[in-house]
Design an enzyme around this catalytic site. Structure first.
Site, short mmCIF file in Angstrom:
data_model
loop_
_atom_site.label_atom_id
_atom_site.label_comp_id
_atom_site.label_asym_id
_atom_site.label_seq_id
_atom_site.Cartn_x
_atom_site.Cartn_y
_atom_site.Cartn_z
N HIS A 12 14.60 -0.33 -4.62
CA HIS A 12 14.24 -0.63 -6.01
C HIS A 12 13.68 -2.03 -6.24
O HIS A 12 14.10 -2.70 -7.19
CB HIS A 12 15.48 -0.46 -6.91
CG HIS A 12 15.95 0.95 -7.07
ND1 HIS A 12 17.12 1.28 -7.73
CD2 HIS A 12 15.40 2.13 -6.69
CE1 HIS A 12 17.28 2.58 -7.72
NE2 HIS A 12 16.26 3.12 -7.09
C1 FAD Z 1 12.81 6.17 -0.46
C2 FAD Z 1 12.81 5.82 -1.91
C3 FAD Z 1 13.74 6.42 -2.75
C4 FAD Z 1 13.76 6.09 -4.11
N1 FAD Z 1 14.56 6.80 -4.95
C5 FAD Z 1 14.43 6.61 -6.29
C6 FAD Z 1 15.11 7.47 -7.21
O1 FAD Z 1 15.76 8.44 -6.82
N2 FAD Z 1 14.98 7.21 -8.54
C7 FAD Z 1 14.23 6.15 -9.00
O2 FAD Z 1 14.17 5.93 -10.20
N3 FAD Z 1 13.57 5.35 -8.15
C8 FAD Z 1 13.62 5.57 -6.81
N4 FAD Z 1 12.88 4.82 -5.96
C9 FAD Z 1 12.07 3.73 -6.52
C10 FAD Z 1 10.89 4.21 -7.34
O3 FAD Z 1 10.29 5.33 -6.74
C11 FAD Z 1 9.90 3.05 -7.50
O4 FAD Z 1 10.54 1.96 -8.12
C12 FAD Z 1 8.69 3.42 -8.34
O5 FAD Z 1 8.06 4.56 -7.79
C13 FAD Z 1 7.74 2.24 -8.38
O6 FAD Z 1 6.58 2.59 -9.07
P1 FAD Z 1 5.29 1.65 -9.00
O7 FAD Z 1 4.24 2.30 -9.79
O8 FAD Z 1 5.71 0.27 -9.32
O9 FAD Z 1 4.89 1.61 -7.44
P2 FAD Z 1 4.55 2.80 -6.44
O10 FAD Z 1 4.96 4.10 -6.98
O11 FAD Z 1 5.10 2.39 -5.12
O12 FAD Z 1 2.96 2.81 -6.41
C14 FAD Z 1 2.15 1.83 -5.82
C15 FAD Z 1 0.90 2.52 -5.32
O13 FAD Z 1 -0.08 1.53 -5.02
C16 FAD Z 1 -0.68 1.82 -3.80
N5 FAD Z 1 -1.19 0.57 -3.24
C17 FAD Z 1 -0.47 -0.51 -2.86
N6 FAD Z 1 -1.31 -1.48 -2.42
C18 FAD Z 1 -2.56 -1.01 -2.55
C19 FAD Z 1 -3.84 -1.53 -2.26
N7 FAD Z 1 -4.00 -2.76 -1.74
N8 FAD Z 1 -4.94 -0.76 -2.51
C20 FAD Z 1 -4.80 0.49 -3.03
N9 FAD Z 1 -3.59 1.04 -3.31
C21 FAD Z 1 -2.49 0.30 -3.07
C22 FAD Z 1 0.44 2.44 -2.99
O14 FAD Z 1 -0.03 3.16 -1.88
C23 FAD Z 1 1.13 3.30 -4.03
O15 FAD Z 1 0.56 4.57 -4.13
C24 FAD Z 1 12.84 5.11 -4.60
C25 FAD Z 1 11.90 4.53 -3.76
C26 FAD Z 1 11.86 4.88 -2.42
C27 FAD Z 1 10.83 4.25 -1.54
#
Ligand code: FAD
Length: 519
Positions: A457
């Site tokens: 997280h």
């Molecule tokens: C194994 C695991 C289990 C989890 N379990 C839970 C759960 O059960 N419940 C919960 O609430 N949260 C959970 N989380 C956390 C939650 O999923 C994340 O906090 C949330 O998805 C974050 O969203 P975000 O949009 O910030 O980033 P992300 O969803 O990580 O999206 C970032 C995106 O940007 C892309 N990206 C990054 N850098 C670049 C670049 N330079 N160029 C192009 N694309 C890029 C990545 O590939 C990705 O697709 C878990 C996370 C993991 C890894």
């Protein structure tokens, strides 16, 4: 000639898919969505219990922290989703918004009352909706587990014995108690933001998805973000943003991209060999995460998820979308306190009907049950820092886990409470010998240092605030640059007492309104 769009979004993750949907709903604007990973065409993404099978694959950024001083110098593995849906395609699907008090401290515009409509706009609750807690017609299915493990009910009885309160729903404003985990699943299969928001709009003529395209930096011209440089299999290219660039690359990569673009702490940028264009001391700072230490007991009943890999379970999943493979692993949750005098819980206990060892990647020695203790409001703060101007070189991730002694004390207390839950009249008949900590691991402080792992997280590396030091303002605009916002888990001023997918979704829903109203 570089292609031109009104909006360029980096990252098709939890947040990015939502922005792509909401912004391209206006047919008069054009939107580009740049995602480093491939499409989410993989059975293990759809099967809820299979997420550990995605670790260390091309769907995972496969990151590691630097050695953690307070954790026996271990380098902790940090999976992050690298595919459509981002980490929502790889996560444990727990939909846990967090406590009202968390949002009330975020600042004007972000109080619980103000963000609640954005949670509800995203939600499509199926099943129980006590007190009309959830939205019911949004793009994200929030459902009950279809085949919860029979032992989960004994965990809830153990919580009642410990004096915890049964919640009508997990996502009520005061999270003080225990409940089954609502999950982002639809009829037993994972439901990511790519499923809910991106796939249904792929035919929109004003949306362009650039997949397997990695953003290298934001293009800046006279104090304004004018586009993004990226690389794909054909080489390096640029896209122009006529209105705005929005970074939704997550809590590691959004600050890293700002740094690669010359926006950050000048001392850190200098060390990395990057010229400072906009000095912003807190880019990459303020990193917070939920650290978890688990207690595992052997279970004499052969009904735990250890049996999930039997061919019969796959058949059950494929034909009826039922059975063990529909488990999200973290099936039940209780919020509790390390100190009875605290007004709001600072610990979470997660029940998993399986020995969850080594991120679910090591075959356990037989059937077992896990209760994980999670420190919800750590005092420790860390950093994400670029180490070179090369965009393909991973940044240094320094969470500084347990650098504040109070964090260690509270997590040790959490582990002891997990042991008490296993010793309860409700759970003890269903377990035998302890697996972890083992019989020789009697020093719980040493155990926490040796075994704690991330709950996945990370947040707050592009902190939002009304103060001049914050990285983004309360409208998510990067300070010191026009036409550039961050909208993802990295903008949370402080990590919430919940899980981080739901707030990332809420942040993106609200960001879409902020962007549209700025026109
Ligand atoms: C194994 C695991 C289990 C989890 N379990 C839970 C759960 O059960 N419940 C919960 O609430 N949260 C959970 N989380 C956390 C939650 O999923 C994340 O906090 C949330 O998805 C974050 O969203 P975000 O949009 O910030 O980033 P992300 O969803 O990580 O999206 C970032 C995106 O940007 C892309 N990206 C990054 N850098 C670049 C670049 N330079 N160029 C192009 N694309 C890029 C990545 O590939 C990705 O697709 C878990 C996370 C993991 C890894």
């Amino acid at each position: 000639m570089a292609q031109q769009f009104d909006y360029v979004i980096v990252g098709a993750g939890s947040a990015g898919c939502i922005l792509a949907n909401r912004l391209s709903a206006d047919a008069s604007v054009t939107v580009a969505l740049i995602e480093a990973g491939p499409r989410d065409r993989k059975l293990e993404i759809k099967i809820p219990a299979a997420f550990p099978k995605l670790f260390h694959t091309p769907f995972d950024w496969d990151l590691y922290t630097v050695p953690q001083k307070e954790l026996d110098a271990r380098e902790l593995y940090w999976p992050r989703g690298k595919t459509w849906g981002g980490s929502s395609s790889l996560n444990a699907q727990m939909w846990v918004r967090g406590a009202q008090a968390d949002y009330d401290a975020w600042g004007p515009g972000w109080t619980y009352a103000e963000v609640l409509p954005y949670f509800r706009r995203a939600e499509r609750r199926i099943g129980s909706n006590a007190e009309s807690t959830y939205g019911t017609d949004g793009p994200l299915f929030i459902e009950e587990l279809r085949s919860p493990n029979p032992l989960r009910s004994h965990f809830f009885e153990a919580c009642a014995e410990a004096g915890f309160r049964r919640l009508p729903e997990l996502n009520v404003p005061s999270i003080d108690g225990y409940a089954p985990t609502p999950v982002t699943q639809h009829r037993g299969r994972r439901w990511s933001t790519a499923d809910g928001y991106l796939r249904p709009i792929l035919k929109r003529p004003n949306l362009t998805v650039l997949s397997e395209a990695r953003a290298r930096r934001v293009l800046l011209t006279e104090g304004r973000a004018t586009g993004v440089e990226y690389s794909d299999s054909s080489g390096v290219a640029q896209v122009i943003a006529r209105r705005e660039v929005i970074l939704s690359a997550g809590a590691v990569h959004s600050p890293h991209l700002l740094q690669l673009s010359g926006i950050g702490n000048p001392d850190m940028l200098k060390l990395a060999g990057i010229e400072t264009i906009v000095a912003s001391a807190e880019v990459g700072a303020n990193l917070q995460d939920h650290l978890s230490a688990v207690v595992i007991y052997h279970c004499p009943e052969p009904i735990t998820l250890v049996a999930a890999e039997k061919p019969a379970e796959l058949v059950k999943f494929l034909t009826r979308r039922r059975g063990m493979l529909t488990s999200n692993v973290g099936e039940g949750v209780a919020f509790a306190r390390s100190d009875a005098s605290l007004r709001t819980p600072d610990l979470e206990f997660i029940f998993a009907p399986v020995p969850f060892i080594d991120h679910g990647q090591t075959d356990p020695p037989g059937h077992g049950l896990t209760i994980g203790a999670i420190l919800l409001q750590p005092d420790s703060r860390g950093t994400v820092s670029a180490v070179s101007a090369d965009p393909t070189q991973a940044p240094h991730i320094e969470p500084n886990y347990l650098s504040e002694p109070s964090d260690l004390e509270r997590l040790v207390n959490g582990v002891e409470q997990c042991q008490s839950l296993f010793g309860s009249a409700a759970l003890s008949p269903h377990v035998s010998a302890p697996m972890q900590p083992g019989p020789n691991e009697t020093d719980m402080t040493a155990y926490v240092r040796a075994r704690s792992e991330t709950l996945y997280h990370p947040t707050s590396t592009c902190r939002m605030g009304s103060d001049a030091e914050s990285v983004v303002d309360l409208d998510l605009r990067v300070r010191g640059v026009d036409g550039l916002r961050v909208a993802d888990a990295s903008v949370m001023p402080r990590i919430i007492r919940g899980h981080t997918h739901a707030p990332a979704v809420m942040i993106a829903e609200k960001a879409a309104d902020l962007i549209r109203s700025a026109r």
